[in-house]
Write an enzyme that holds these catalytic residues in place. Sequence first.
Site, PDB file in Angstrom:
ATOM      1  N   HIS A  44       0.808  -1.222   0.000  1.00  0.00           N
ATOM      2  CA  HIS A  44       0.000   0.000   0.000  1.00  0.00           C
ATOM      3  C   HIS A  44       0.843   1.274   0.000  1.00  0.00           C
ATOM      4  O   HIS A  44       0.311   2.360  -0.219  1.00  0.00           O
ATOM      5  CB  HIS A  44      -0.993   0.000   1.176  1.00  0.00           C
ATOM      6  N   ASP A  76      -0.757  -7.159   0.175  1.00  0.00           N
ATOM      7  CA  ASP A  76      -0.143  -5.942   0.714  1.00  0.00           C
ATOM      8  C   ASP A  76       1.367  -6.110   0.866  1.00  0.00           C
ATOM      9  O   ASP A  76       1.949  -5.787   1.903  1.00  0.00           O
ATOM     10  CB  ASP A  76      -0.774  -5.549   2.055  1.00  0.00           C
ATOM     11  N   SER A 148       4.428   0.868   8.537  1.00  0.00           N
ATOM     12  CA  SER A 148       4.002   0.039   7.406  1.00  0.00           C
ATOM     13  C   SER A 148       5.193  -0.442   6.586  1.00  0.00           C
ATOM     14  O   SER A 148       6.034   0.359   6.177  1.00  0.00           O
ATOM     15  CB  SER A 148       3.064   0.836   6.503  1.00  0.00           C
TER      16      SER A 148
END
Length: 213
Positions: A44, A76, A148
């Site tokens: 992402h 992802d 992330s």
Amino acid sequence: MPSVVDIKVIAEIRNPFSGEMEKRQYGGSGVYVNPKGYILTCGHLFNFAKIISISITNIKGETVAGQLLQVNFVRDLALVKTTFYDKTPFVKLVDPRDVLVGQEVIAIGSPAGLEFTVTSGIISQMHRDVDSMYNTLQHSASINPGNSGGPLFNLKGELVGINSFYVPVSPFMPVYTGLGFAVSPSECLTFLVSCGKDIPGIRSYKWLHTLLS
């Protein structure tokens, strides 16, 4: 720690008010998975119509351009390559069969732009399906925006998963709740194999030969 990197993505997005295209910078983390400069991170981070540049910064503060090789938004996960470093310090993926609930884990990343922050917790549960993400690894290590793509390690320094998201108390209270989720090692393995069975270091896992046969 030397295997972890800070990732900055400059992308072009449309301003919802003016309708004009603008450059914006977004940040995340990643980890080297082999000595040739391959970085495993979250997909992402690259979910933009137009990516202008990708920069990679290591623990020494050295910055170099990165190239997006492959991305899978369903899992992802993304694979980024840099040729700046020779014999990059890398980590090995844990055997998914050795991951247990209650096992201690360490997360490293750049939450809120604070590079190479270390937090710890335990694996809370496995095979969680949350929203559109499936087979994720739930853990209690503190993660926030910027984590992330960063690694989740066991105490042996093996890669247990890639941190993907957390669940806040509510959309209006985006604070840490102890509900962190990482892409599981089995999903990471499947993705890496799909990227190419000839990537140096991946086929060296002796248990991988059984899974590929």
